[in-house]
Write an enzyme that holds these catalytic residues in place. Structure first.
Site, PDB file in Angstrom:
ATOM      1  CG  ASP A   1      -1.986   1.050   1.169  1.00 40.00           C
ATOM      2  OD1 ASP A   1      -2.343   1.480   0.055  1.00 40.00           O
ATOM      3  OD2 ASP A   1      -2.480   1.454   2.243  1.00 40.00           O
ATOM      4  N   GLY A   2       0.379   2.319  -0.609  1.00 38.95           N
ATOM      5  CA  GLY A   2       1.062   3.609  -0.558  1.00 38.95           C
ATOM      6  C   GLY A   2       1.602   4.107  -1.881  1.00 38.95           C
ATOM      7  CG  ASN A   3       2.145   1.543  -5.264  1.00 32.54           C
ATOM      8  OD1 ASN A   3       3.055   1.377  -4.445  1.00 32.54           O
ATOM      9  ND2 ASN A   3       1.729   0.575  -6.062  1.00 32.54           N
TER      10      ASN A   3
ATOM     11  CB  SER B   1      -8.283  -5.565  -4.161  1.00 28.23           C
ATOM     12  OG  SER B   1      -8.783  -4.288  -4.522  1.00 28.23           O
TER      13      SER B   1
ATOM     14  CD  GLU C   1     -12.787  -5.228  -2.732  1.00 30.73           C
ATOM     15  OE1 GLU C   1     -13.638  -5.975  -2.229  1.00 30.73           O
ATOM     16  OE2 GLU C   1     -11.621  -5.604  -2.963  1.00 30.73           O
ATOM     17  CG  ASN C   2      -7.245  -2.267  -6.278  1.00 28.28           C
ATOM     18  OD1 ASN C   2      -6.285  -2.959  -5.998  1.00 28.28           O
ATOM     19  ND2 ASN C   2      -7.655  -1.283  -5.494  1.00 28.28           N
TER      20      ASN C   2
END
Length: 265
Positions: free
Chosen positions: A26-28, A71, A73-74
């Protein structure tokens, strides 16, 4: 290993390494935003982090590593242009990393609803899987179009279909082992350690069944800045913890039993 990784590895007990590490990358987007760059620049930079992390995990003998790459969701909620970029980036990654995976004896697998991905992406995925299928070292699993809730739904659907082919639902005896055998991760041990980058304190619908007793390690490091040394630091923290699996800790093993009246004093 570079000097920092070597120093971090010397602090570890090789006999107590996690059997399976799962990472929520996470964090891109925040990494790119802080540099006044488009989000896709963060995704591109994150590929370097994947390479460093995979190589370090393979070299120290971690049996299984699972990366939450994309994901469900992505797939549904991100802008179409970003999703298309991620699909192209995935294909380039798979082509470029086969040599490195083979050099490190890493076998590539996937979890998630792969059939919903573009056919061209599915072909690249299968070619990369086949190219690494003879390796017997670490299993690298990419979670693509993945949702833990969907995985559990698919597991129960699979159990019901299997029962229908073998005498009907009246003969179906559902237990934890049966559910595990129908999950995407069947054949892998449950993760001992889950790492989340960027400081967020949630599982984000990732391996909800399998992470029941995993140790959680959260780092403020954004994924594009994450390297092998950060993985080793997470393992070091993991080795400091006492895993109870719902039981009592060592401090309680020989503690005298206190009566109710004694406890009130």
């Amino acid at each position: 290993m570079d000097r920092k990784e070597a120093e971090a590895y010397l602090r570890l007990d090789p006999a107590r390494l996690p059997r399976h590490i799962a990472i929520i990358m996470d964090g891109n987007g925040r990494w790119a935003r802080r540099r006044h760059m488009p989000r896709v620049a963060g995704h591109r930079a994150g590929v370097v982090s994947v390479r460093s992390t995979v190589e370090t995990a393979a070299r120290i003998g971690i049996p299984a590593l699972t990366l939450y790459a994309f994901s469900e969701e992505n797939w549904k909620k991100r802008p179409r242009t970003e999703v298309e970029f991620l699909m192209r980036l995935l294909c380039r990654f798979l082509k470029a990393e086969i040599k490195t995976l083979n050099e490190n004896n890493v076998r590539l697998e996937y979890i998630g609803r792969q059939h919903e991905l573009p056919e061209s992406v599915q072909r690249e995925m299968e070619e990369a899987r086949e190219a690494t299928s003879r390796n017997r070292g670490m299993v690298l699993t990419l979670a693509l179009n993945y949702s833990a809730r969907s995985e559990i739904v698919d597991a129960f659907r699979s159990m019901a279909e299997a029962a229908a082919r073998n005498g009907g639902l009246d003969h179906l005896e559902v237990n934890e082992q049966l559910v595990s055998e129908h999950l995407y991760t069947r054949g892998l041990p449950d993760p001992d350690l889950v790492v989340r980058t960027s400081g967020e304190m949630r599982l984000s619908n990732f391996l909800l069944w399998q992470l029941a007793y995993a140790e959680i390690y959260v780092t403020q490091t954004l994924w594009p800045d994450f390297r092998g040394v950060h993985l080793l630091e997470g393992i070091e923290e993991f080795q400091k913890r006492e895993r109870r699996y719902g039981g009592l800790g060592k401090d309680h093993e020989h503690a005298p039993v206190r009566t109710h009246s004694e406890a009130k004093r």
